[in-house]
Design an enzyme around this catalytic site. Structure first.
Site, PDB file in Angstrom:
ATOM      1  N   ASN A   1      -4.015   4.184 -15.046  1.00  0.00           N
ATOM      2  CA  ASN A   1      -4.200   3.410 -13.820  1.00  0.00           C
ATOM      3  C   ASN A   1      -5.634   3.596 -13.353  1.00  0.00           C
ATOM      4  O   ASN A   1      -5.960   4.568 -12.682  1.00  0.00           O
ATOM      5  CB  ASN A   1      -3.172   3.844 -12.764  1.00  0.00           C
TER       6      ASN A   1
ATOM      7  N   ALA B   1       0.880  -1.173   0.000  1.00  0.00           N
ATOM      8  CA  ALA B   1       0.000   0.000   0.000  1.00  0.00           C
ATOM      9  C   ALA B   1       0.913   1.217   0.000  1.00  0.00           C
ATOM     10  O   ALA B   1       1.157   1.841   1.023  1.00  0.00           O
ATOM     11  CB  ALA B   1      -0.905   0.004   1.225  1.00  0.00           C
ATOM     12  N   MET B   2       1.493   1.479  -1.189  1.00  0.00           N
ATOM     13  CA  MET B   2       2.400   2.621  -1.292  1.00  0.00           C
ATOM     14  C   MET B   2       1.603   3.923  -1.207  1.00  0.00           C
ATOM     15  O   MET B   2       2.064   4.911  -0.644  1.00  0.00           O
ATOM     16  CB  MET B   2       3.161   2.604  -2.621  1.00  0.00           C
TER      17      MET B   2
ATOM     18  N   ILE C   1      -3.302  -7.822 -14.732  1.00  0.00           N
ATOM     19  CA  ILE C   1      -4.190  -7.144 -13.800  1.00  0.00           C
ATOM     20  C   ILE C   1      -3.396  -6.277 -12.820  1.00  0.00           C
ATOM     21  O   ILE C   1      -2.182  -6.468 -12.660  1.00  0.00           O
ATOM     22  CB  ILE C   1      -4.984  -8.189 -12.938  1.00  0.00           C
TER      23      ILE C   1
ATOM     24  N   CYS D   1      -5.606   0.872  -9.148  1.00  0.00           N
ATOM     25  CA  CYS D   1      -4.906   0.811  -7.861  1.00  0.00           C
ATOM     26  C   CYS D   1      -5.943   0.572  -6.765  1.00  0.00           C
ATOM     27  O   CYS D   1      -6.939   1.287  -6.692  1.00  0.00           O
ATOM     28  CB  CYS D   1      -4.137   2.103  -7.609  1.00  0.00           C
TER      29      CYS D   1
ATOM     30  N   GLY E   1       1.026 -10.053 -13.441  1.00  0.00           N
ATOM     31  CA  GLY E   1       0.589 -10.648 -12.183  1.00  0.00           C
ATOM     32  C   GLY E   1       1.326 -11.948 -11.925  1.00  0.00           C
ATOM     33  O   GLY E   1       1.025 -12.974 -12.534  1.00  0.00           O
TER      34      GLY E   1
ATOM     35  N   GLY F   1       6.656  -7.335 -12.256  1.00  0.00           N
ATOM     36  CA  GLY F   1       6.694  -6.440 -11.105  1.00  0.00           C
ATOM     37  C   GLY F   1       7.437  -7.047  -9.935  1.00  0.00           C
ATOM     38  O   GLY F   1       8.666  -6.981  -9.857  1.00  0.00           O
TER      39      GLY F   1
HETATM   40  C1  LIG Z   1       5.360  -1.882  -4.713  1.00  0.00           C
HETATM   41  C2  LIG Z   1       4.346  -1.865  -5.822  1.00  0.00           C
HETATM   42  C3  LIG Z   1       3.933  -0.648  -6.364  1.00  0.00           C
HETATM   43  C4  LIG Z   1       2.991  -0.613  -7.393  1.00  0.00           C
HETATM   44  N1  LIG Z   1       2.636   0.591  -7.929  1.00  0.00           N
HETATM   45  C5  LIG Z   1       1.757   0.637  -8.964  1.00  0.00           C
HETATM   46  C6  LIG Z   1       1.433   1.873  -9.590  1.00  0.00           C
HETATM   47  O1  LIG Z   1       1.909   2.942  -9.217  1.00  0.00           O
HETATM   48  N2  LIG Z   1       0.532   1.848 -10.622  1.00  0.00           N
HETATM   49  C7  LIG Z   1      -0.012   0.688 -11.084  1.00  0.00           C
HETATM   50  O2  LIG Z   1      -0.800   0.742 -12.032  1.00  0.00           O
HETATM   51  N3  LIG Z   1       0.302  -0.503 -10.532  1.00  0.00           N
HETATM   52  C8  LIG Z   1       1.184  -0.552  -9.485  1.00  0.00           C
HETATM   53  N4  LIG Z   1       1.518  -1.774  -8.934  1.00  0.00           N
HETATM   54  C9  LIG Z   1       0.935  -3.007  -9.482  1.00  0.00           C
HETATM   55  C10 LIG Z   1       1.894  -3.682 -10.462  1.00  0.00           C
HETATM   56  O3  LIG Z   1       2.150  -2.868 -11.574  1.00  0.00           O
HETATM   57  C11 LIG Z   1       1.319  -5.024 -10.942  1.00  0.00           C
HETATM   58  O4  LIG Z   1       0.097  -4.810 -11.576  1.00  0.00           O
HETATM   59  C12 LIG Z   1       1.094  -6.014  -9.817  1.00  0.00           C
HETATM   60  O5  LIG Z   1       2.119  -5.906  -8.854  1.00  0.00           O
HETATM   61  C13 LIG Z   1       1.010  -7.456 -10.293  1.00  0.00           C
HETATM   62  O6  LIG Z   1       2.184  -7.854 -10.950  1.00  0.00           O
HETATM   63  P1  LIG Z   1       3.383  -8.672 -10.231  1.00  0.00           P
HETATM   64  O7  LIG Z   1       2.763  -9.824  -9.532  1.00  0.00           O
HETATM   65  O8  LIG Z   1       4.312  -9.022 -11.340  1.00  0.00           O
HETATM   66  O9  LIG Z   1       3.981  -7.709  -9.254  1.00  0.00           O
HETATM   67  C14 LIG Z   1       2.445  -1.821  -7.885  1.00  0.00           C
HETATM   68  C15 LIG Z   1       2.855  -3.034  -7.330  1.00  0.00           C
HETATM   69  C16 LIG Z   1       3.789  -3.085  -6.312  1.00  0.00           C
HETATM   70  C17 LIG Z   1       4.199  -4.405  -5.745  1.00  0.00           C
END
Ligand SMILES: Cc1cc2nc3c(=O)[nH]c(=O)nc-3n(C[C@H](O)[C@H](O)[C@H](O)COP(=O)(O)O)c2cc1C
Ligand SMILES: Cc1cc2nc3c(=O)[nH]c(=O)nc-3n(C[C@H](O)[C@H](O)[C@H](O)COP(=O)(O)OP(=O)(O)OC[C@H]3O[C@@H](n4cnc5c(N)ncnc54)[C@H](O)[C@@H]3O)c2cc1C
Ligand code: FES
Lengths: 329, 257
Positions: A122, A70-71, A186, A125, A238, A260
């Site tokens: 986005n 939860a940034m 997603i 979020c 994801g 990510g």
């Molecule tokens: C630390 C962190 C920050 C994220 N910040 C954003 C963001 O600013 N905008 C966004 O659309 N998604 C954000 N995400 C979501 C990722 O882009 C991604 O959709 C999600 O983490 C699933 O992919 P992953 O399992 O490969 O991490 C964030 C995810 C993480 C873990």
């Protein structure tokens, strides 16, 4: 050797692996670094109208199966971000700006101000009041915001969708109607964690978004469902952390794959996945095109045309109006 | 691998100065000197803190979280993630520690670890005034100490760099730095020809501490200070944003004073 280059959502990429939004995307230098590590494109941290410090800590909880974060959309605002985009571009790959706002006007204002290779909206979020999925769950909003940005810019527009809905296809169709070049699926799944020693929720914001290996099956299902009903490409994200995961995404129908949480283990993961896909395709004698969506052609449970879509929005196409562009052999 | 915040019970809180306290936990976390933990002051915030000993942190109360931390009592607890980061790499037989303010905390830990391994330790430590001095006895037990205060109320008058005239950096196999950014960059620039032998523990805005959010990244290479640091060599810092600007919680560039 198999080639991984191709068109992904209106951008020509050397390989389909893309840095996901919000991961090492606050500074131009870190994005350039990820590009030099072999990503086909990079997406920035989500950028808004005003500078935001983000939520108080803890901002992340590590689990054995992933991460809850939860940034709180920390960002320096689009007025201080063009420099970072310019530095990121030195990495030699397309730079996509992830942007967020609370209205079509805000989205369009940010998009018109940034010089970048593409935009990712986005609308997903899960933990920022008034932004992200709070507005992105409503297909009418998705369509209107997409259309506003589409009109404001002449670079590709991707729409990032939330899985925290009953039927993600409705959102995908709304984005397509709004003129999106691709959907990205997603974003994280709403989640929380509690500290048993004290009874406190761990995250400063209490609720956060789950990412990493735990959500890969959900992401895969969403990519599969979306690519079954959309004419525009789907970019999968994801839980991808190895080449097999990336191949699964592509087989579900993804044109591109974002990475990510897996970067937590080191930036080399991008190159490892890329070379893994190439070795796999070479071994099988297959091309990327051939495996894209193969699961739909193989599977016997492709969604039937009678599947009822929740018709919550008057603006989204009903399922019957959408032609599936995939020919099932 | 432990995934949930570890519960650390506070054993005692030692008031070092009006605004600095050492908080000792019920157990050692077995860190390398220079590593840090993310301390979760429940209900307030989570912040990075270097170890001042295997079982303690030394906190300068500057804002909400650090003030709340210093107000805790024995028996209270905090959550923690870590130890994280690379820590100092101990090299050679004669080392020099240069610290300013609460930055001397991880150096005292490093010095004690080095001494236990038979390494010769010299310390140059600077404070604003006599009342701000901490850990003088710990450093004296390690070897030679050069003390400076900005106002001259104890030791040599001036910044820590004023103490440099007392020593020849050439004599040391490695120089370890921690303190305010302008003090550190001043010393690195003055000892430019030894920059590859300087290891500095630096401060950037940490949020995730696992190398994923990008908050702590250092220009121009995008070094993730939370996992690839916080200890960075002097020659790398000379080439970087260090001493020129840093980023705040939003990612916006701000002055590093
Ligand atoms: C630390 C962190 C920050 C994220 N910040 C954003 C963001 O600013 N905008 C966004 O659309 N998604 C954000 N995400 C979501 C990722 O882009 C991604 O959709 C999600 O983490 C699933 O992919 P992953 O399992 O490969 O991490 C964030 C995810 C993480 C873990
Ligand atoms: C690796 C590392 C080790 C540290 N070790 C120590 C130590 O041993 N003793 C000590 O007293 N302090 C240490 N600090 C600094 C300490 O983390 C900050 O003083 C503290 O976070 C301030 O929090 P606050 O809520 O009290 O103050 P705020 O009012 O939030 O901020 C005061 C100042 O601290 C900085 N700061 C706030 N939060 C953070 C954060 N999450 N990360 C980095 N900087 C922040 C801000 O830039 C601001 O200038 C260390 C920092 C880092 C990065
Ligand atoms: S604090 Fe998140 S990358 Fe370093």
């Amino acid at each position: 050797m198999s080639s991984l280059s191709g068109d992904v959502g209106g951008l020509r990429l050397e390989n389909p692996l893309i840095l996901a939004a919000g991961i090492l995307g606050t500074t131009g230098a870190s994005m350039r670094r990820v590009a030099l590590e072999g990503a086909g494109a990079v997406v920035t941290k989500s950028i808004g109208v005003e500078p935001r410090d983000g939520h108080p800590g803890p901002t992340v909880v590590r689990l054995g199966v992933g991460l809850i974060n939860a940034m709180g959309l920390p960002n320096p605002s689009y007025r201080s971000f063009q420099d970072e985009i310019d530095i990121a571009r030195e990495g030699g790959v397309p730079v996509v700006a992830s942007i967020f706002g609370s209205s079509p006007e805000e989205f369009a204002e940010i998009a018109s101000a940034l010089d970048v290779d593409g935009f990712e909206l986005n609308l997903s979020c899960p933990h920022a009041e008034g932004y992200g999925m709070e507005i992105g769950c409503d297909p009418a909003n998705v369509e209107e915001i997409t259309r506003a940005v589409r009109r404001a810019v002449n670079v590709p527009v991707w729409v990032k969708l939330t899985p925290n809905v009953t039927d993600i296809r409705v959102l995908g169709i709304a984005a397509q109607r709004g003129g999106a070049n691709a959907v990205v699926a997603i974003n994280t799944l709403k989640a929380m964690a509690i500290d048993v020693e004290s009874g406190y929720p761990i995250l400063g914001n209490v609720i956060g978004g789950l990412s990493g290996p735990a959500i890969k099956p959900v992401a895969l299902r969403c990519v599969y469902e979306l690519s079954g009903v959309l004419e525009i490409p789907v970019i999968g994200v994801g839980g991808v952390s190895c080449w097999q995961d990336a191949v699964e995404m592509i087989m579900a129908g993804a044109a591109g794959v974002q990475i990510g949480t897996a970067l937590m283990g080191g930036l080399e993961v991008i190159r490892d996945i890329t070379s893994g896909i190439i070795r796999f395709l070479d071994r099988k004698g297959w091309s990327l095109e051939e495996i894209r969506g193969i699961a739909r052609r193989r599977g016997s449970t492709a969604p039937s045309k009678e599947y009822p879509l929740s018709a919550s929005s008057t603006t989204s196409k009903s399922f019957d109006e959408v032609e599936t562009h995939k020919e099932v052999p | 691998m432990r995934f949930r915040p570890a519960n650390l019970v506070i054993k005692d809180v030692v008031r070092e100065t009006a605004s600095v306290s050492t908080i000792r936990f019920d157990r050692s976390l077995d860190p390398t000197p220079g590593q840090y933990i993310m301390v979760w002051v429940r209900g307030v915030d989570e912040i990075p803190m270097s170890f001042s000993a295997p079982d303690s942190i030394t906190v300068h109360a500057v804002g909400d979280a650090t003030r709340a931390l210093c107000a805790l009592r024995p028996g209270d607890s905090v959550g923690s993630r870590g130890p994280f980061g690379n820590g100092f790499r101990l090299t050679g037989e004669r080392i020099l520690l240069i610290g300013g303010g609460v930055g001397v905390a991880p150096l005292a830990f490093l010095g004690e670890d080095a001494r236990a391994r038979g390494v010769e330790v010299t310390s140059l430590i600077g404070f604003r005034c006599r009342e701000d001095i901490i850990f003088l006895d710990r450093f004296r037990r390690l070897g030679d100490v050069i003390l400076t205060t900005d106002d001259g109320s104890a030791g040599i008058e001036g910044r820590a760099s004023a103490g440099l005239s007392e020593i020849d950096p050439e004599d040391y196999s490695q120089i370890y730095l921690c303190g305010p950014e302008m003090m550190m960059i001043d010393i690195i620039r003055r000892c430019r020809e030894h920059a590859s032998r300087i290891q500095a523990s630096i401060n950037r805005y940490f949020k995730c501490a696992v190398g994923i959010c990008g908050s702590c990244c250092l220009d121009p290479d995008g070094i993730r200070v939370c996992v690839e640091g916080p200890v960075i060599t002097g020659d790398r810092l000379l080439e970087s944003e260090f001493g020129r600007y840093r980023r705040g919680p939003s990612g916006m560039r701000e002055s590093c004073y």
